[in-house]
Design an enzyme around this catalytic site. Structure first.
Site, PDB file in Angstrom:
ATOM      1  N   GLU A 351       0.644  -1.049   0.140  1.00 50.13           N
ATOM      2  CA  GLU A 351       0.212  -0.164   0.227  1.00 50.13           C
ATOM      3  C   GLU A 351       0.384   1.578  -0.008  1.00 50.13           C
ATOM      4  OE1 GLU A 351      -3.815  -1.334   2.437  1.00 50.13           O
ATOM      5  OE2 GLU A 351      -1.965  -0.800   4.054  1.00 50.13           O
ATOM      6  N   CYS A 447     -10.447   0.791   8.175  1.00 49.78           N
ATOM      7  CA  CYS A 447      -9.672   2.304   8.415  1.00 49.78           C
ATOM      8  C   CYS A 447     -10.482   4.048   7.749  1.00 49.78           C
ATOM      9  CB  CYS A 447      -8.206   2.373   8.230  1.00 49.78           C
ATOM     10  SG  CYS A 447      -7.404   1.489   6.199  1.00 49.78           S
TER      11      CYS A 447
HETATM   12  O1  FUB Z   1      -2.510  -0.013   9.256  1.00 49.58           O
HETATM   13  C1  FUB Z   1      -3.880   0.528   9.990  1.00 49.58           C
HETATM   14  C2  FUB Z   1      -4.232   1.163   8.668  1.00 49.58           C
HETATM   15  O2  FUB Z   1      -4.811   0.174   7.986  1.00 49.58           O
HETATM   16  C3  FUB Z   1      -3.441   1.369   7.727  1.00 49.58           C
HETATM   17  O3  FUB Z   1      -3.659   2.752   7.466  1.00 49.58           O
HETATM   18  C4  FUB Z   1      -4.378   1.784   6.127  1.00 49.58           C
HETATM   19  O4  FUB Z   1      -3.073   1.525   5.242  1.00 49.58           O
HETATM   20  C5  FUB Z   1      -4.840   0.009   7.334  1.00 49.58           C
HETATM   21  O5  FUB Z   1      -3.910  -1.062   6.642  1.00 49.58           O
HETATM   22 ZN    ZN Z   2      -7.708   3.435   5.227  1.00 54.93          ZN
END
Ligand code: FUB
Ligand code: ZN
Length: 682
Positions: A351, A447
């Protein structure tokens, strides 16, 4: 750093948002997202994966109650690793005393409270405030006597708390809790959650630190920003010091994440195996000490939160090296790694940010949270140095990638925000397995939706910043606000129809003359700007802001007119995916073509640069949302008849005239499933 230009966001209670665009978004958050999210946190949404968020707090509170009741006879759970996401064996019958969900599940509560706080500041609502108070009671009841407050370890076994900072998000959950606590305190004056956050911060401060404490730092940043906020709200210097400590530790050698992994292996009696992923440090921005970093790398949300925290600390401590790193990292993001939608983090692998100019459109990851993190970073850079280039990027993210994350009805969400979609390819192509052609109701890893909610409901704190005698307008937001200058108060009304029309008017009400400066950003997208100020007010221009200084009187007004023509924008040719293509933008809005308006095979459509002057702009209503749609002269390649051969002798394709209807990118995928494309062939 030129401290004379330092500024801070306005107290949200001093700004009333009257803006047509953002007012509507805020209403959607208030009436749809916040109530829906509360149901989701309590696992009451039919058909959606349960969150277990409030379940976990209730279970932890019960456990602590039992501990108090049993005293020395209490046997605390001892830690067993049950994985990053823990789910009940029988989803119909979760064990009421077990932890479920992701390791960071607690943060969903915090983001919800934070949105509630901002929403209450705009729109008092006693029922919502009572629900929030009730939730806060539950969460505070789950706080351990040491101040520790993370249900993952409270329920799985606190004996191993703080032993896996890299993956286990305790400091991330703390960060979100602290941000929520400050927001709720500022909105309501209630400090119960704030006191809980301070106790958790003190517990963390007792464990980590320069003098004999562990030398760790968050595996997922956010605590850095949150500690600074806690410091500002309480005046307690140790929170700023802890934030700086976390920044100072990141990327130093020996790598803390390896040390803790070695310690875990020894504890478990297993041989230590080095994680073989070459990106393992960069993913967490721990490949170099932060002051030596120049390229934005790794997980994009983590990176954005880190850079925002660095700017926060640089501003409070005057740390020039830290600020210089912030500027380099900004240039890396904005100069080489930013989508035209304001999205960042181009690759699904981790990501993460990809290498410079690698900005694929169909496989773009561009997580909604990453665009939000960029907005946080931009606002902090503006607080240190008001330069329009930061606000231009902030505005781009705010009007494009961020609102695209939420459906127009506020009931569905995107986590990933591609710039090109062909639904069949998403289903068949493994490379695109992460791309959804339609928004989802909710996510197990939820999130993004609550992050949108907290940003939208606090948008006024991105529009303006102030210091003693200057108010900066970074974004044009219909609003009325109060600015104190010494003993006097200026009441300012901003009227605008941004992002659809390029004009804004600020009128001034005051009981007596006030000497101060009103600074207005001249947007980077506008080629001709006219600013009209009352006589006697002096104008200077600096870094894309027009500073109007002098004595302001009741009834004064400033009129701003920004040319908002439709533009065809080309990407730097190093962006391989965009060569031979253009994106259509108007003001801060990036447009896209959708199948619903233009049929399939959007790859056969070509913009006609000669027709740029004939683009029609029409205010329309898409599902009750007023927006400017464009009708753009274009060509379409005549498609081959079905069954035509795969290859043939080259000949210029036959073209037919067409008019492309384009809508703002943020409004795509609200009319069913279909193709979408931002970059169009020219
Ligand atoms: O790891 C916490 C949150 O979940 C991250 O900021 C997002 O990218 C998702 O992976
Ligand atoms: Zn997010």
């Amino acid at each position: 750093m030129k401290r004379e230009f330092f500024s801070a966001p306005l107290d949200l209670k001093c700004v009333k948002v009257t803006d047509r665009f953002w007012g509507r978004e805020q209403e959607t958050v208030r009436t749809q997202v916040i109530p829906y999210q509360w149901e989701a946190l309590n696992d009451r949404v039919e058909g959606a994966e349960p969150s277990y968020c409030m379940h976990n707090f209730r279970a932890a509170a019960r456990l602590l109650e039992k501990k108090r009741a049993l005293g020395s006879a209490f046997r605390a759970p001892t830690y067993t690793d049950r994985g990053f996401q823990q789910l009940p064996d029988d989803p119909a019958h979760p064990d009421p005393d077990r932890f479920y969900g992701f390791v960071f599940q607690d943060s969903d509560f915090s983001k919800w409270i934070e949105s509630v706080a901002y929403s209450l500041a705009q729109h008092p609502d006693s029922a919502l405030e009572a629900a929030a108070d009730g939730a806060i009671d539950v969460v505070c009841a789950a706080q351990h006597e040491s101040g520790y407050l993370d249900t993952f370890y409270l329920l799985n076994g606190m004996d191993r708390a703080f032993t896996n900072l890299r993956d286990h998000h305790e400091l991330y959950c703390f960060g979100h809790l602290a941000e929520a606590a400050v927001a709720y305190y500022q909105a309501t004056g209630k400090d119960k959650l704030l006191r809980a956050a301070c106790r958790f911060a003190d517990c963390i401060g007792a464990h980590f630190g320069p003098e004999g404490g562990a030398k760790g730092y968050p595996g997922h940043e956010v605590a850095e920003m949150a500690l600074v906020r806690l410091y500002e709200a309480t005046g307690e210097e140790q929170y700023l010091r802890l934030s700086r400590f976390f920044l100072d530790q990141r990327g130093t050698q020996p790598h803390y994440f390896d040390q803790e992994a070695r310690e875990r292996a020894a504890y478990e009696g297993k041989p230590f195996r080095q994680d073989g992923d070459p990106q393992r440090y960069a993913y967490h921005q721990a490949h170099l000490p932060v002051r030596e970093q120049s390229e934005a790398v790794g997980h994009a949300v983590r990176a954005g939160y880190l850079y925002a925290g660095m700017a926060d600390v640089a501003k409070r401590t005057g740390d020039e090296a830290l600020y210089a790193a912030c500027r380099r990292l900004w240039d890396s993001v904005a100069g080489e790694k930013l989508y035209i939608t304001g999205g960042v983090g181009g690759t699904v692998h981790g990501e993460a940010f990809s290498y410079p100019y690698d900005l694929p459109n169909d496989s773009a990851y561009s997580e909604t949270c990453a665009a939000i993190a960029l907005v946080f970073f931009a606002r902090r850079m503006l607080e240190i140095s008001p330069e329009a280039r930061y606000a231009d990027v902030m505005e781009r993210a705010l009007y494009n990638a961020v609102p695209a994350g939420m459906g127009l009805d506020g009931k569905s969400f995107f986590y990933v925000n591609p710039l090109e979609v062909v639904p069949d390819s998403c289903r068949r192509d493994q490379r695109l397995a992460h791309v959804e052609p339609v928004r989802q109701k909710w996510f197990g890893c939820a999130c993004c939706p609550p992050n949108i909610a907290r940003l939208v409901s606090s948008v006024a704190s991105y529009a303006y910043t102030e210091n003693g005698d200057t108010l900066w307008t970074h974004l044009y937001l219909g609003s009325s606000l109060t600015k104190r200058v010494g003993k006097r108060a200026l009441r300012l009304e901003m009227e605008t129809d941004m992002p659809w029309q390029g004009c804004a008017r600020m009128s001034i009400r005051t009981d007596g003359p006030v000497d101060c400066t009103l600074a207005f950003r001249i947007p980077g997208w506008c080629r001709r700007a006219a600013v009209t100020a009352p006589e006697g007010i002096a104008r200077t221009d600096r870094e894309g802001y027009c500073y109007l200084s002098g004595t302001w009187r009741d009834g004064d007004a400033v009129a701003l007119d920004f040319d908002m023509e439709v533009r065809f924008v080309a990407a730097n040719p190093r962006v391989r995916e965009d060569v031979g293509k253009a994106a259509v933008v108007r003001g801060p809005i990036t447009y896209c073509a959708e199948e619903a308006d233009n049929g399939r095979d959007l790859h056969l459509c070509r913009l006609d640069p000669a027709g740029r002057g004939q683009v029609r702009v029409d205010m329309e209503d898409v599902l009750g949302f007023p927006l400017a749609a464009l009708r753009v002269p274009a060509w379409r390649e005549v498609p081959s008849p079905p069954g035509d051969e795969l290859y043939r002798e080259y000949a210029p394709p036959a073209l037919e005239r067409m008019t492309l209807r384009l809508i703002p990118y943020f409004a795509w995928a609200n009319r069913g499933e279909g193709e979408m494309r931002v970059w169009l062939r020219v």
